[in-house]
Design a protein around this motif. Structure first.
Motif, PDB file in Angstrom:
ATOM      1  N   THR A 267      42.310  50.352  46.122  1.00 32.00           N
ATOM      2  CA  THR A 267      41.201  48.803  46.669  1.00 32.00           C
ATOM      3  C   THR A 267      42.059  47.904  47.043  1.00 32.00           C
TER       4      THR A 267
ATOM      5  N   TYR B  86      32.618  47.078  41.790  1.00 28.98           N
ATOM      6  CA  TYR B  86      32.249  48.154  42.851  1.00 28.98           C
ATOM      7  C   TYR B  86      30.924  48.947  42.566  1.00 28.98           C
TER       8      TYR B  86
ATOM      9  N   LEU C  73      37.093  48.621  51.786  1.00 30.91           N
ATOM     10  CA  LEU C  73      37.466  48.006  50.984  1.00 30.91           C
ATOM     11  C   LEU C  73      38.240  49.020  50.458  1.00 30.91           C
TER      12      LEU C  73
ATOM     13  N   THR D 250      35.998  41.530  41.211  1.00 27.18           N
ATOM     14  CA  THR D 250      35.502  42.287  42.464  1.00 27.18           C
ATOM     15  C   THR D 250      34.993  42.982  40.992  1.00 27.18           C
TER      16      THR D 250
END
Length: 338
Positions: free
Chosen positions: A143, A5, A114, A3
């Motif tokens: 998160t 960001y 998110l 993941t």
């Protein structure tokens, strides 16, 4: 699947409400001529322009988190998030109304699918000086995987009156920030990831940043930080924009010279990959944001429209340019969740 960001910071350049919007009389006097001509049509154009840039980021999906400054009130943030609807995201915002004379505040936009941002974990720190200024704004982003990222947004006192004459005010802001980082480590431990962003009105090499905010480009210095008697490491920050400055880039053009006033920094925990890892960072110098004068394409204000010899309004960069965006360029960072 990892993941990653996409986090941005942008000074939106005097995103003010319309001329007749409710505001204290003293603020109206302070903003003065800048408000002239600010109607719903002008405001919609300004917000549409800003939203178009934000929506272009992150390969056309918009940032996951964006810190912004120079926003007068929550209504404008609401309008901005509405303009971002084509991204398919559900943006929410965090805003704190400061006592700044111009009413230009700091805020966060974030994708609430998110992140969870607990309201009781939003803090502000007022900078104590004789005239009111912007506060530091801290929010904690949780998160989906349960990791916590604290972000502190800054808009330090300007250089009005001279760089060195105004420097003590930025040193005060830097000391406040560093003390706040220490307090976070005391309460959360040394492994709490913290990201610091903002318009610091000083460059990475200025002493407010290096000597008082304890920001450096030296990763070894951060890794080898010493603990004090409380077991807290010296709250050094790694400045992620040093390389951009070395390449001659900046976020504000003043008298033909780039200045890197907008910066992103991370604490020791992130340097050591605790929770998050920095993949890249830099100035978002998209060609659409740069004028043919090689400067950020500012929007300005209709009250500062200049006229030609026939008294017709003339589009003039830095005063009123309806096709413009802001006098600052954004900065961005990619963080991988570990």
């Amino acid at each position: 699947m990892e993941t990653v960001y996409y986090i941005a910071w942008w000074n939106l350049e005097n995103l003010l409400d319309v001329e007749d919007a409710p505001r204290p009389e003293w603020r109206t006097r302070k903003i003065g001529r800048y408000l002239q001509g600010w109607n719903e049509q002008v405001l919609d154009r300004k917000i549409s322009n800003l939203a178009s840039v934000l929506a272009e980021m992150n390969n056309g999906t918009g940032p996951d988190i964006a810190g912004v400054c120079e926003v007068e009130n929550e209504r404008l943030l609401s309008l901005l998030t509405e303009k971002l609807a084509p991204t398919g995201r559900t943006y929410a915002y965090v805003h704190h109304a400061s006592f700044d004379k111009r009413g230009i505040d700091i805020a966060f936009l974030y994708d609430k699918d998110l992140f969870n941002v607990p309201q009781d974990l939003i803090f502000t720190v007022r900078l104590h000086k004789r005239s009111a200024t912007r506060d530091l704004l801290q929010a904690e982003f949780h998160t989906r995987r349960g990791n916590s990222l604290i972000i502190i947004a800054n808009h330090w006192p300007s250089r009005t009156g001279g760089q060195y004459e105004s420097e003590p005010f930025r040193i005060m802001a830097a000391e406040t920030l560093s003390y706040w980082l220490y307090q976070i480590a005391e309460k959360r431990g040394n492994d709490q990831p913290v990201l610091v962003m903002g318009d610091f009105n000083d460059e990475p090499f200025n002493r407010s940043i290096t000597d008082y905010a304890l920001s450096t480009a030296n990763i070894r210095q951060i890794r080898n930080a010493k603990k004090d008697h409380n077991g807290i490491f010296t709250p050094y920050l790694l400045n992620l924009l040093w390389n951009e400055m070395a390449d001659g880039k900046g976020t504000l053009l003043y008298q033909g010279k780039w200045s890197l006033l907008d910066q992103i920094m991370v604490n020791r925990a992130i340097v050591l990959n605790k929770g998050f890892t920095v993949l890249s960072a830099g100035v978002y110098d998209h060609p659409d944001l740069i004028s043919n004068r090689h400067a950020p394409m500012a929007f300005g204000a209709p009250g500062k429209t200049t006229k030609d010899k026939n008294r017709n309004p003339k589009e003039f960069l830095g005063r009123y340019w309806p096709k413009g965006y802001s006098d600052h360029l954004p900065v961005v960072v990619l963080l991988k969740e570990n």
